[in-house]
Design a protein around this motif. Structure first.
Motif, short mmCIF file in Angstrom:
data_model
loop_
_atom_site.label_atom_id
_atom_site.label_comp_id
_atom_site.label_asym_id
_atom_site.label_seq_id
_atom_site.Cartn_x
_atom_site.Cartn_y
_atom_site.Cartn_z
N TYR A 1 -9.79 1.14 -6.86
CA TYR A 1 -9.47 2.44 -6.30
C TYR A 1 -10.30 2.69 -5.04
O TYR A 1 -11.53 2.83 -5.11
N TYR B 1 0.82 -1.21 0.00
CA TYR B 1 0.00 0.00 0.00
C TYR B 1 0.86 1.27 0.00
O TYR B 1 0.45 2.28 -0.56
N SER C 1 -0.17 3.05 -6.40
CA SER C 1 -0.39 4.33 -7.08
C SER C 1 -1.52 5.12 -6.44
O SER C 1 -2.48 4.57 -5.92
N THR C 2 -1.37 6.43 -6.51
CA THR C 2 -2.46 7.33 -6.15
C THR C 2 -2.41 8.51 -7.11
O THR C 2 -1.35 8.84 -7.65
N CYS D 1 -5.62 -0.34 -5.05
CA CYS D 1 -5.48 -1.49 -4.14
C CYS D 1 -5.66 -2.82 -4.89
O CYS D 1 -5.47 -2.89 -6.09
N ARG E 1 -5.78 4.61 -2.69
CA ARG E 1 -4.75 4.00 -3.54
C ARG E 1 -5.34 3.02 -4.54
O ARG E 1 -6.51 2.65 -4.46
#
Length: 233
Positions: free
Chosen positions: A144, A43, A47-48, A115, A113
């Motif tokens: 997401y 985590y 990506s975010t 996930c 994130r």
């Protein structure tokens, strides 16, 4: 001319799945520690972005919850107990209204994130380290979410299998690695959400006319258990 490709895969031993290990009471505390560490690491690197935040924000979560209740209302009271339905819906709405600032803070702190999306015991294997398979691929948006939502699915799945202590140990160990104490406020909300999604999916399956009597009875019992979990959370 290529007609079809063949993919050679290595089958993971089913005896090493988390589901089988907990059912046989073979899951050791060191394995829980390693899993919590692996998830924390995953985590932290996931990506975010602004697009991901949009899917995991308060407005979208609220919309998804309302959609779940709207789509399942027709199954009340035939499959879904009316009292439980009304209480789960009212509690969900109240939590969302009361904690809107928390959802915004999670977004600002980078907790939304890309996930896994389908994190449960049957998708985790302790074979040559830790292997976590079958993340949702057919729709990116389903992955997401707040990190808590992903962990809540696994925690809820352990509760469903009647191993709540393992679920609690996993969350406590994860917090040891991340210090994300704020997620505890959200955990029951997302566990309720995940359990109710299982209720919804099962209700849709129960509409199928090809279900055999035994399979239908089993699915109804399973749906009742998921509903009771949602109610409890």
């Amino acid at each position: 001319r290529v007609v079809e490709y063949a993919v050679k895969m290595r089958q993971l031993p089913e005896t090493s799945s988390m589901l089988q290990l907990v059912r046989r009471r073979k899951l050791e505390s060191v394995s829980i520690d390693k899993l919590a560490g692996a998830l924390a690491n995953f985590y932290s690197r996931a990506s975010t972005s602004e697009r991901i935040n949009t899917v995991g924000c308060w407005q979208t979560v609220s919309k998804n919850c309302e959609e779940n209740f709207r789509q399942t209302e027709k199954f009340v009271p035939e499959i879904i107990d009316e009292r439980m339905f009304l209480i789960v819906r009212a509690a969900t709405r109240a939590f969302l209204q009361r904690r809107q600032a928390l959802f915004q803070r999670r977004l600002e702190h980078g907790k939304i994130r890309d996930c896994h999306g389908d994190l449960r015991t049957g998708h985790i294997y302790f074979a040559d380290g830790i292997k976590i398979i079958d993340c949702i691929e057919f729709n990116d948006r389903f992955r997401y979410a707040d990190i808590t939502s992903d962990l809540a699915f696994l925690s809820m799945d352990l509760d469903f299998e009647e191993y709540p202590r393992i679920a609690q140990d996993l969350i406590n160990t994860y917090l040891k690695y991340t210090k994300d104490e704020e997620m505890l406020i959200l955990l029951d909300f997302y566990k309720c959400y995940r359990a109710y999604v299982r209720v919804k999916v099962n209700c849709f399956h129960l509409q199928g006319k090809s279900l055999l009597t035994n399979a239908k009875s089993k699915l109804i019992r399973e749906t009742e258990r998921y509903l009771k979990l949602a109610y409890r959370y």
